[in-house]
Design a protein around this motif. Structure first.
Motif, mmCIF file in Angstrom:
data_model
loop_
_atom_site.group_PDB
_atom_site.id
_atom_site.type_symbol
_atom_site.label_atom_id
_atom_site.label_comp_id
_atom_site.label_asym_id
_atom_site.label_seq_id
_atom_site.Cartn_x
_atom_site.Cartn_y
_atom_site.Cartn_z
ATOM 1 N N CYS A 6 0.844 -1.207 0.000
ATOM 2 C CA CYS A 6 0.000 0.000 0.000
ATOM 3 C C CYS A 6 0.874 1.249 0.000
ATOM 4 C CB CYS A 6 -0.902 -0.001 1.231
ATOM 5 S SG CYS A 6 -1.994 1.432 1.313
ATOM 6 N N SER A 24 -8.967 -8.424 2.013
ATOM 7 C CA SER A 24 -9.107 -8.045 0.608
ATOM 8 C C SER A 24 -8.588 -6.627 0.419
ATOM 9 C CB SER A 24 -10.578 -8.119 0.175
ATOM 10 O OG SER A 24 -11.352 -7.150 0.872
ATOM 11 N N GLU A 25 -8.454 -6.235 -0.845
ATOM 12 C CA GLU A 25 -7.984 -4.891 -1.167
ATOM 13 C C GLU A 25 -8.982 -3.842 -0.689
ATOM 14 O OE1 GLU A 25 -7.196 -2.165 -5.147
ATOM 15 O OE2 GLU A 25 -6.932 -4.340 -5.281
ATOM 16 N N ASN A 26 -10.278 -4.105 -0.887
ATOM 17 C CA ASN A 26 -11.316 -3.142 -0.464
ATOM 18 C C ASN A 26 -11.332 -2.961 1.047
ATOM 19 O OD1 ASN A 26 -12.161 -2.686 -3.092
ATOM 20 N ND2 ASN A 26 -13.686 -4.329 -3.041
ATOM 21 N N ALA A 27 -11.137 -4.077 1.772
ATOM 22 C CA ALA A 27 -11.138 -3.991 3.235
ATOM 23 C C ALA A 27 -9.968 -3.146 3.729
ATOM 24 C CB ALA A 27 -11.069 -5.397 3.836
ATOM 25 N N ARG A 29 -8.361 -0.807 1.984
ATOM 26 C CA ARG A 29 -8.593 0.580 1.566
ATOM 27 C C ARG A 29 -9.540 1.293 2.532
ATOM 28 N NH1 ARG A 29 -7.924 3.235 -3.222
ATOM 29 N NH2 ARG A 29 -7.314 1.290 -4.252
ATOM 30 N N THR A 30 -10.615 0.610 2.890
ATOM 31 C CA THR A 30 -11.587 1.190 3.827
ATOM 32 C C THR A 30 -10.947 1.477 5.178
ATOM 33 O OG1 THR A 30 -13.384 -0.013 2.732
ATOM 34 C CG2 THR A 30 -13.813 0.823 4.954
ATOM 35 N N GLU A 33 -8.494 4.502 4.894
ATOM 36 C CA GLU A 33 -9.200 5.781 4.724
ATOM 37 C C GLU A 33 -9.873 6.225 6.020
ATOM 38 O OE1 GLU A 33 -11.753 5.040 1.414
ATOM 39 O OE2 GLU A 33 -10.213 5.514 -0.100
#
Length: 406
Positions: A6, A24-27, A29-30, A33
């Motif tokens: 990242c 996961s990538e979305n987890a 990222r969330t 952020e």
């Protein structure tokens, strides 16, 4: 859970890059952020175990073997000269004339510039950079011996290409003989025999059965030549599409090749040689045995052997010796198993793997020469017999008529 690289910006304005473990990538990222970080990019970290999957996604080559060799020779030379990796990639992407490869190198350059490793960037293009190559680059990055790893891979590719060239060269003369045979038979069936048909029209009842048979076959082919050729081409296309689209069909075809008398033995030796040389290259580059087996499975052309290698990998992971795991596949020769066993027991596995591949390469060349020494004269004899039979069948009634008239 998986590892992700990242690259992010902190609230203080700093740009950092770290490796995180997430579902996961979305987890990830969330989560980042929510902590107030600005995400520039997230990419799953390269794992050697996933290279087998990448190897199976290859669809078509965007760069030929010669271009790939030249690229790696220049990359190794630039690294040896002390230039930074980014500068090396910049120079290489500017000098290539292959537009598709230039676009790929541009993407590799951008990924490395943004903080990704070279192996990660290469692994994003599995249709150009093989799994064996990407795994070797990864080991070179970890050990700090990138130049040596590239040069070792170049040696591996040169040997494989030399073997392929020898096989292709050996098949040129038999292929020309086969082509000539079809051309002569086509001339007889399409032009010569129909002329005799016109001559023998009035005396068909008195002709020998072999003459009548050849006349009927010739007339059938001449009247349906488009349909016959079209059917042959269509059948070849359908078979190729089916083999490409069906994993089971490819496996069945590879299994059939291994069972062909004599030639099946050649296929087996070639597969073993390919496997051993790939394992040698990976192990010499510092790749662990289990991961090397997984990657080698994707590089081996025979699907039957590739499937068996997954069980070999699992057995080795559970602590079973490599030689024993290979023996249980039922596809390894006794000599190959014994040499791997000696290599493991003496701590010289890499050297033994190379010796096995060298031995079988020489044996394949010898066996192929022996096969061709039989096939070439056999083809000439068969071609001569067919032509002589056709001419005799056509001229015999003519000789009979002349004798009767006299």
């Amino acid at each position: 859970m998986a590892e992700f690289v990242c690259k992010f910006g902190t609230p203080a304005g700093e740009i950092q890059q770290r490796v995180y473990v997430a579902d996961s990538e979305n987890a990830l990222r969330t989560q980042m952020e929510q902590q107030g970080y600005y995400i520039f990019g997230i990419q799953r970290r390269l794992e050697i175990g996933n290279l087998f999957k990448n190897a199976l996604t290859i669809q078509r080559k965007k760069i030929n073997d010669k271009e790939f060799l030249i690229f790696n020779q220049e990359l190794a030379s630039l690294i040896h000269s002390g230039l930074p990796l980014l500068r090396c990639l910049e120079l290489l992407k500017e000098r290539t004339d292959n537009k598709e490869f230039s676009v790929i190198l541009e993407d590799v350059y951008s990924q490395v510039k943004s903080g990704n490793s070279l192996s990660d960037a290469f692994s994003a293009h599995p249709d150009v950079f093989p799994a064996v190559y990407t795994a070797s680059i990864l080991s070179g990055e970890k050990s700090g011996t990138l130049e040596q790893v590239i040069r070792r891979y170049l040696s591996y590719v040169r040997i494989v290409l030399a073997i392929r060239t020898k096989v292709v060269s050996s098949m040129i003369y038999p292929s020309l003989l086969l082509l000539l045979s079809f051309a002569v038979i086509g001339l007889l069936v399409g032009y010569v025999i129909p002329k005799f048909s016109e001559f023998y029209t009035g005396i068909a009842k008195d002709l020998p059965w072999i003459t009548l048979l050849i006349l009927h076959i010739s007339l059938f082919f001449k009247g349906n030549v488009v349909l016959i050729l079209g059917s042959i081409v269509l059948s070849i296309v359908i078979v190729k599409i089916y083999l490409k689209s069906s994993e089971n069909a490819r496996k069945s075809f590879d299994k059939f090749k291994l069972k062909i008398p004599y030639l099946g033995n050649l296929w087996t030796k070639f597969s073993i040689s390919q496997l051993m040389r790939t394992l040698h290259t990976l192990l010499a580059g510092g790749i662990p045995v289990v991961n090397a087996i997984d990657v080698a499975a994707g590089a081996v052309g025979n699907k039957v052997l590739a499937e068996q290698l997954s069980t070999v990998s699992q057995r080795v992971k559970e602590g079973e010796p490599l030689w024993s795991s290979l023996q249980k596949t039922g596809l390894m020769t006794k000599m190959a198993v014994e040499m791997v066993k000696v290599g493991e027991e003496t701590g010289s596995l890499e050297e033994m793997l190379k010796n096995i591949s060298d031995f079988y390469d020489e044996e394949i060349e010898t066996n192929l020469t022996n096969v061709l020494s039989i096939v070439e004269p056999a083809m000439l004899i068969i071609m001569g017999f067919v032509i002589a039979s056709v001419l005799l069948a056509m001229y015999y009634p003519l000789f009979t008529i002349i004798t009767t008239i006299k």
